[in-house]
Scaffold this motif. Structure first.
Motif, short mmCIF file in Angstrom:
data_model
loop_
_atom_site.label_atom_id
_atom_site.label_comp_id
_atom_site.label_asym_id
_atom_site.label_seq_id
_atom_site.Cartn_x
_atom_site.Cartn_y
_atom_site.Cartn_z
N GLU A 72 7.04 6.69 -6.45
CA GLU A 72 5.63 6.82 -6.09
C GLU A 72 5.45 7.80 -4.94
OE1 GLU A 72 2.08 6.29 -3.83
OE2 GLU A 72 3.95 5.37 -3.17
N GLY A 73 6.34 7.70 -3.94
CA GLY A 73 6.25 8.62 -2.82
C GLY A 73 6.55 10.05 -3.20
N THR A 76 3.92 12.57 -4.59
CA THR A 76 2.98 13.24 -3.68
C THR A 76 3.60 14.47 -3.02
OG1 THR A 76 3.66 11.89 -1.78
CG2 THR A 76 1.92 11.00 -3.19
N THR A 135 4.75 6.03 5.17
CA THR A 135 3.42 6.17 4.57
C THR A 135 2.38 5.30 5.25
OG1 THR A 135 4.43 6.75 2.45
CG2 THR A 135 2.12 6.07 2.42
N ARG A 139 -0.93 6.70 7.59
CA ARG A 139 -2.33 6.32 7.36
C ARG A 139 -3.00 5.91 8.66
NH1 ARG A 139 -0.61 2.79 2.91
NH2 ARG A 139 -0.65 3.96 0.95
N LEU A 267 -0.59 7.93 -10.34
CA LEU A 267 -0.48 7.79 -8.88
C LEU A 267 -1.22 6.56 -8.38
CD1 LEU A 267 -0.73 11.35 -7.30
CD2 LEU A 267 0.90 9.58 -6.69
N ASP A 268 -2.42 6.35 -8.93
CA ASP A 268 -3.23 5.21 -8.51
C ASP A 268 -2.52 3.90 -8.84
OD1 ASP A 268 -5.43 3.96 -7.42
OD2 ASP A 268 -6.48 3.85 -9.32
N LYS A 270 0.77 3.49 -9.43
CA LYS A 270 2.02 3.38 -8.68
C LYS A 270 1.76 3.02 -7.22
CE LYS A 270 5.25 4.11 -11.71
NZ LYS A 270 4.38 3.91 -12.87
N GLU A 271 0.65 3.51 -6.65
CA GLU A 271 0.34 3.17 -5.27
C GLU A 271 0.06 1.68 -5.13
OE1 GLU A 271 -2.54 4.62 -1.58
OE2 GLU A 271 -3.01 5.21 -3.63
N SER A 272 -0.71 1.13 -6.07
CA SER A 272 -0.99 -0.31 -6.05
C SER A 272 0.30 -1.11 -6.24
CB SER A 272 -2.00 -0.67 -7.14
OG SER A 272 -3.21 0.02 -6.96
N SER A 274 3.33 -0.11 -5.52
CA SER A 274 4.17 0.06 -4.34
C SER A 274 3.73 -0.87 -3.21
CB SER A 274 4.13 1.51 -3.85
OG SER A 274 4.77 2.36 -4.76
#
Length: 601
Positions: A72-73, A76, A135, A139, A267-268, A270-272, A274
């Motif tokens: 996931e990282g 980006t 990450t 933020r 991405l959306d 995988k972010e959730s 992760s």
């Protein structure tokens, strides 16, 4: 037994979301609260026992979770984001990693009196930082682009490389040192890199080909990506142990830099995923700790942490940044941020068990020492990196500004009034004359389609946290709101009406999904505000006081006022909508479109 397992898993999930929410509220990395929850549930209260709960599946689960997080990282990591910084990143994951490895090993050997073997293995583990900690920290801190890109690239690339280094040292130890392990270690290193890069590149090419040919339906793409990551990781490890992390990292970078791929949904998802996995991992691994082991390490362990934080990292960064375009202030911030994460925790626990079984002293002490460094770096850096970035003036401004779709007269006067009140704006329009006029007035503006790939590369969103679509094209407004839903929070996406409000089925049939919140109320549309401008209306800002309340402001009859924005005492912008959930108070500013009401004779 099954009820206890279900209850334990439910607790982990509930504790994870509570910790993430609390971190969001107080603006600190969630890892602090996740570690605290794991320690309280495990060694303190003895409610959670991960080894008993997961059994032999614990470390396979941890390994697969780390692989998904790394993938996931790496999705980006776009090469277009690092022009001029390539050498710094390369130096950090090579020269910097070597300095960290050697420095940590020497500190561990002489301060804790560990054996050379265990010291070098611990030094290898401390090379990694990782996206699980970088990450969330980025933020919160929001450093300038140069620093953010370097930390992001370093954190994701150093995880697999650090894991490989740790495996090499481990194999070197088991092979009996220099006599039996040097040549074998070089051979293993070559195999790891070759298999990792080969598997990652080939799988990335094949998956990109399938996506471009539309052979995978959209609703299956997230599932397919997850299955591919787990399979590539497992098969790569089957050919050479611990090469899987490098494979999934290369896979993600390949996909991120393949032109023409739409990866937003993946991405959306995988972010959730992760966030879920990171929450579970830190609680589970923290629950396995033995608090008495920290006491046994004593002050020498604190000294090792101090050497890592205050000596090794600054020396490494400043040497790796020689000759780069980084300012000295940016180098200072980079020198401060290097929190250790889940890869170090997981690998240290695995290798400690194996080395302890093989009869190596001090191996068991690696786990509490690793967690001491993890907790120390995360706590110290998460609490101080933000203030330090602001002190050094290398932090991005608060994302309080507005990306305004449209550069027409209405958009221009809104942008000018926002700028007068210290709020950053950026206009975008496909009409060249409107963009030129906006620029002549001192406004930042982009000529082109706001949802194009070119716009993605050229629109600077630093300090921007809202979308305001006020173009006369209803479809463009809705498209922009949909396109930027991953960039801005849903409550910060606003669109203006372009027609009279309707009711019933007609309203439902014309309403856009993800079309944003209707700005300035349901009764006003673009045509109404444009007509007011033509009749001489002007933008005005009014300060509320204890003697002049918002009710007094609305009760004035000398002007027809349409409140558009409110700026609170913290300089945060609130937008008036039909469902506005704020009440302006004394000290707030009200920005409105005001039109003089003619006095009847």
């Amino acid at each position: 037994m099954s009820e206890h397992a279900i209850l334990s898993l439910s607790f982990i999930l509930l504790a994870g979301i509570v910790c993430q929410w609390l971190a969001w509220r107080v603006k600190y990395p969630a890892i602090i609260f996740l570690l605290a929850a794991g320690i309280m549930a495990g060694p303190v209260m003895d409610w959670l026992e991960p080894d008993e709960l997961f059994g032999d599946l614990l470390f396979p689960f941890v390994s697969l979770a780390v692989a998904v997080i790394l993938f996931e990282g790496s999705l980006t990591l776009k090469l277009q984001n690092i022009p001029g910084l390539e050498r710094v990143i390369r130096n950090l994951i090579t020269i910097g990693a070597f300095i960290s490895w050697m420095g940590t090993a020497l500190a561990t050997r002489f301060l804790l009196d560990f054996s050379w073997n265990v010291s070098f293995l611990f030094g290898a583990l401390m090379v990694v930082t990782g996206p699980t900690v970088i990450t969330p920290l980025l933020r919160t801190v929001r450093p300038k682009e140069n620093v953010a890109h370097i930390l992001q690239w370093e954190g994701i690339l150093i995880d697999p490389l650090g894991a490989i280094l740790a495996v090499l040292v481990f194999e070197f130890i088991l092979a009996g040192g220099v006599e039996g392990g040097f040549a074998a270690g070089l051979f293993v290193f070559g195999k790891m890199v070759l298999i990792g890069v080969l598997f990652g590149a080939v799988s990335g090419y094949c998956f990109a080909f399938l996506l471009k040919k539309y052979w995978i339906p959209q609703y299956l793409q997230n599932f397919a990506a997850l299955a591919l990551v787990c399979t590539v990781f497992a098969v790569s490890n089957l050919f050479e142990a611990e090469s899987g992390l490098l494979s999934v990292t290369v896979l993600g970078i390949w996909l991120a830099n393949t032109k023409g791929l739409e990866l937003e949904d993946i991405l959306d998802f995988k972010e959730s995923l992760s966030i879920l996995l990171i929450s579970m991992l830190f609680i589970i691994l923290a629950a396995r700790m033995d608090l008495s082991a920290f006491h046994d390490l004593g002050w020498p362990a604190v000294a090792v942490f101090g050497v890592i934080q205050f000596v090794i990292r600054p020396v490494s960064v400043h040497l790796c940044a020689l000759g780069s375009k980084l300012t000295m202030k940016e180098r200072h911030l980079l020198s401060w941020i290097a929190p250790r994460g889940i890869v170090a925790a997981a690998i240290s626990a695995l290798f400690a068990i194996k080395l302890e079984t093989a009869g190596y002293p001090f191996a068991a002490a690696m786990v509490p020492l690793t967690f001491m460094v993890i907790i120390g770096t995360v706590l110290l850096q998460s609490m101080t990196a933000g203030p330090l970035a602001r002190f050094l003036n290398v932090a991005e401004p608060e994302p309080n500004g507005f990306l305004i779709v449209g550069a027409n007269r209405l958009a221009q006067i809104i942008a000018l009034e926002l700028q007068k009140n210290g709020i950053r704006t950026f206009l975008t329009d496909q009409n060249w004359s409107s963009v030129t006029e906006a620029r002549l007035k001192g406004l930042s503006a982009y000529w082109g389609n706001p949802v194009s790939e070119h716009a993605e590369r050229n629109i600077n969103l630093i300090g921007i946290g809202h979308l305001l679509a006020v173009s006369p094209q209803i479809e463009l407004n809705a498209l922009a709101a949909h396109y930027y839903r991953l960039e801005f929070a849903p409550e910060h996406i606003f669109t203006i009406r372009n027609s009279e409000p309707t009711a019933g089925k007609a309203e439902a049939k014309t309403e856009f999904k993800y079309g944003g919140r209707t700005v300035f109320g349901d009764s006003l549309n673009y045509q109404d505000l444009s007509r007011m401008l033509e009749q001489g209306a002007e933008m005005k800002t009014t300060l509320l006081t204890e003697e002049f309340s918002f009710e007094d402001y609305l009760a004035q009859t000398d002007e027809e006022r349409v409140p558009l924005f409110a700026i609170d005492t913290g300089n945060q912008v609130q937008v008036f909508t039909a469902e506005a959930d704020f009440q302006p108070k004394a000290g707030w500013k009200i920005m409105s479109l005001a039109e003089v009401v003619p006095i009847e004779a």
